[in-house]
Motif scaffolding. Structure first.
Motif, short mmCIF file in Angstrom:
data_model
loop_
_atom_site.label_atom_id
_atom_site.label_comp_id
_atom_site.label_asym_id
_atom_site.label_seq_id
_atom_site.Cartn_x
_atom_site.Cartn_y
_atom_site.Cartn_z
N GLN A 27 -5.86 -11.10 -8.61
CA GLN A 27 -5.94 -11.77 -9.90
C GLN A 27 -4.68 -12.58 -10.20
O GLN A 27 -4.66 -13.41 -11.10
CB GLN A 27 -6.15 -10.75 -11.03
CG GLN A 27 -7.46 -10.00 -10.95
CD GLN A 27 -7.44 -8.88 -9.91
OE1 GLN A 27 -6.38 -8.40 -9.50
NE2 GLN A 27 -8.61 -8.48 -9.46
N GLY A 28 -3.60 -12.33 -9.45
CA GLY A 28 -2.36 -13.06 -9.62
C GLY A 28 -1.50 -12.58 -10.77
O GLY A 28 -0.50 -13.21 -11.10
N ASN A 29 -1.85 -11.45 -11.38
CA ASN A 29 -1.08 -10.97 -12.52
C ASN A 29 0.00 -9.95 -12.15
O ASN A 29 0.92 -9.72 -12.93
CB ASN A 29 -2.00 -10.38 -13.59
CG ASN A 29 -2.81 -9.21 -13.07
OD1 ASN A 29 -3.19 -9.17 -11.90
ND2 ASN A 29 -3.08 -8.26 -13.93
N LEU A 30 -0.08 -9.35 -10.99
CA LEU A 30 0.88 -8.34 -10.57
C LEU A 30 1.49 -8.69 -9.21
O LEU A 30 0.81 -9.23 -8.34
CB LEU A 30 0.23 -6.97 -10.48
CG LEU A 30 -0.36 -6.40 -11.76
CD1 LEU A 30 -1.10 -5.10 -11.46
CD2 LEU A 30 0.72 -6.17 -12.80
N CYS A 31 2.75 -8.33 -9.06
CA CYS A 31 3.43 -8.46 -7.78
C CYS A 31 4.14 -7.15 -7.51
O CYS A 31 4.81 -6.60 -8.39
CB CYS A 31 4.45 -9.59 -7.82
SG CYS A 31 5.41 -9.74 -6.30
N ALA A 32 3.99 -6.64 -6.31
CA ALA A 32 4.66 -5.41 -5.91
C ALA A 32 5.64 -5.74 -4.79
O ALA A 32 5.40 -6.61 -3.97
CB ALA A 32 3.65 -4.37 -5.45
N SER A 33 6.76 -4.99 -4.81
CA SER A 33 7.71 -5.11 -3.71
C SER A 33 8.13 -3.71 -3.30
O SER A 33 8.22 -2.80 -4.12
CB SER A 33 8.92 -5.94 -4.12
OG SER A 33 9.69 -5.29 -5.11
N GLY A 34 8.38 -3.56 -2.01
CA GLY A 34 8.87 -2.30 -1.46
C GLY A 34 10.18 -2.55 -0.77
O GLY A 34 10.36 -3.58 -0.12
N THR A 35 11.10 -1.60 -0.90
CA THR A 35 12.44 -1.81 -0.38
C THR A 35 12.83 -0.76 0.65
O THR A 35 12.21 0.29 0.76
CB THR A 35 13.48 -1.80 -1.53
OG1 THR A 35 13.45 -0.51 -2.14
CG2 THR A 35 13.18 -2.86 -2.55
N VAL A 36 13.89 -1.06 1.37
CA VAL A 36 14.36 -0.20 2.44
C VAL A 36 14.83 1.15 1.91
O VAL A 36 14.81 2.14 2.64
CB VAL A 36 15.47 -0.92 3.24
CG1 VAL A 36 16.74 -1.06 2.44
CG2 VAL A 36 15.73 -0.23 4.56
N ASP A 37 15.20 1.24 0.64
CA ASP A 37 15.64 2.52 0.07
C ASP A 37 14.48 3.34 -0.49
O ASP A 37 14.69 4.34 -1.16
CB ASP A 37 16.72 2.31 -0.98
CG ASP A 37 16.28 1.48 -2.16
OD1 ASP A 37 15.16 0.95 -2.15
OD2 ASP A 37 17.08 1.35 -3.11
N GLY A 38 13.24 2.92 -0.23
CA GLY A 38 12.07 3.68 -0.64
C GLY A 38 11.53 3.33 -2.01
O GLY A 38 10.52 3.88 -2.44
N ALA A 39 12.15 2.42 -2.72
CA ALA A 39 11.70 2.04 -4.06
C ALA A 39 10.51 1.08 -3.97
O ALA A 39 10.47 0.20 -3.12
CB ALA A 39 12.83 1.39 -4.84
N VAL A 40 9.56 1.28 -4.87
CA VAL A 40 8.44 0.35 -5.03
C VAL A 40 8.50 -0.15 -6.47
O VAL A 40 8.59 0.65 -7.41
CB VAL A 40 7.09 1.03 -4.75
CG1 VAL A 40 5.94 0.09 -5.07
CG2 VAL A 40 7.02 1.48 -3.30
N HIS A 41 8.48 -1.45 -6.64
CA HIS A 41 8.54 -2.07 -7.97
C HIS A 41 7.26 -2.87 -8.18
O HIS A 41 6.81 -3.56 -7.26
CB HIS A 41 9.74 -3.01 -8.08
CG HIS A 41 11.05 -2.34 -7.86
ND1 HIS A 41 11.72 -1.68 -8.85
CD2 HIS A 41 11.81 -2.23 -6.74
CE1 HIS A 41 12.86 -1.19 -8.38
NE2 HIS A 41 12.92 -1.50 -7.09
N VAL A 42 6.70 -2.80 -9.38
CA VAL A 42 5.54 -3.60 -9.74
C VAL A 42 5.93 -4.45 -10.94
O VAL A 42 6.44 -3.95 -11.95
CB VAL A 42 4.31 -2.72 -10.08
CG1 VAL A 42 3.14 -3.59 -10.49
CG2 VAL A 42 3.96 -1.84 -8.89
N PHE A 43 5.73 -5.76 -10.80
CA PHE A 43 6.08 -6.72 -11.85
C PHE A 43 4.82 -7.31 -12.44
O PHE A 43 3.90 -7.69 -11.72
CB PHE A 43 6.94 -7.85 -11.24
CG PHE A 43 8.21 -7.38 -10.62
CD1 PHE A 43 9.35 -7.19 -11.40
CD2 PHE A 43 8.28 -7.10 -9.27
CE1 PHE A 43 10.53 -6.76 -10.82
CE2 PHE A 43 9.45 -6.66 -8.68
CZ PHE A 43 10.59 -6.50 -9.46
#
Length: 173
Positions: free
Chosen positions: A149-165
């Protein structure tokens, strides 16, 4: 079909319309093959349809747009380039000191990409200008995904964090 290339393969993607298959390698190149030829085993992996020298250091990630008209590459030198899938000419070079990226995804409308290393940048595909930044002060970004839908973006990082924008809201999440 299979073939062992001399350089390491870092990333793969397939166009949503199943026309092309692409692979990014550590030695300055990405290769594109026809999926219809691969399905009939007529493809020779040693001879791709397109072979592009893309970066001095290699291709770290790649993503076809959802409408299958563009291919974005992020390179080990942290540059980003967009190619048209009509014979793969360079469409836009987004390399700048303000946009460092190793991961990439297109918004569903293909008008923007989101790239990232330590923060995420939203880039206008036509103007190559950064329109928004999401800085979550984390470690290296290993993965990016944008919802259909283009409303959310997720990112995952090397330190194990997942962020949803939430891309529909201004500011930081």
């Amino acid at each position: 079909a299979s073939h062992r290339f001399e350089e390491p393969c870092f990333c793969l993607d397939v166009t949503p319309n199943n026309k092309f298959f692409a692979a990014g390698f550590g030695e300055e190149v990405f290769r594109v093959w026809s999926l219809s030829e691969m399905a009939t085993m007529e493809a020779n992996l040693e001879k791709p349809l397109f072979l592009k020298e893309d970066s001095n250091l290699g291709v770290a990630s790649m993503k076809f747009s959802r409408d299958s008209t563009k291919l974005a590459t992020c390179n080990l030198d942290q540059s980003t380039k967009i190619y048209s899938t009509n014979n793969f000419p360079l469409y836009q070079d987004i390399s700048s000191e303000h946009v460092k990226s190793w991961k990439v995804d297109f918004t569903p409308d293909t008008k923007k990409i989101i790239t990232g290393t330590l923060s995420l940048s939203m880039i206008d595909v036509e103007t190559a200008q950064k329109t928004r930044e999401f800085n979550h002060n984390s470690r290296f970004i290993n993965a990016i995904a944008i919802s259909n839908q283009g409303n959310l973006c997720a990112s995952g990082t090397v330190d194990g964090a997942v962020h949803v924008f939430d891309l529909t809201k201004e500011g930081f999440p």
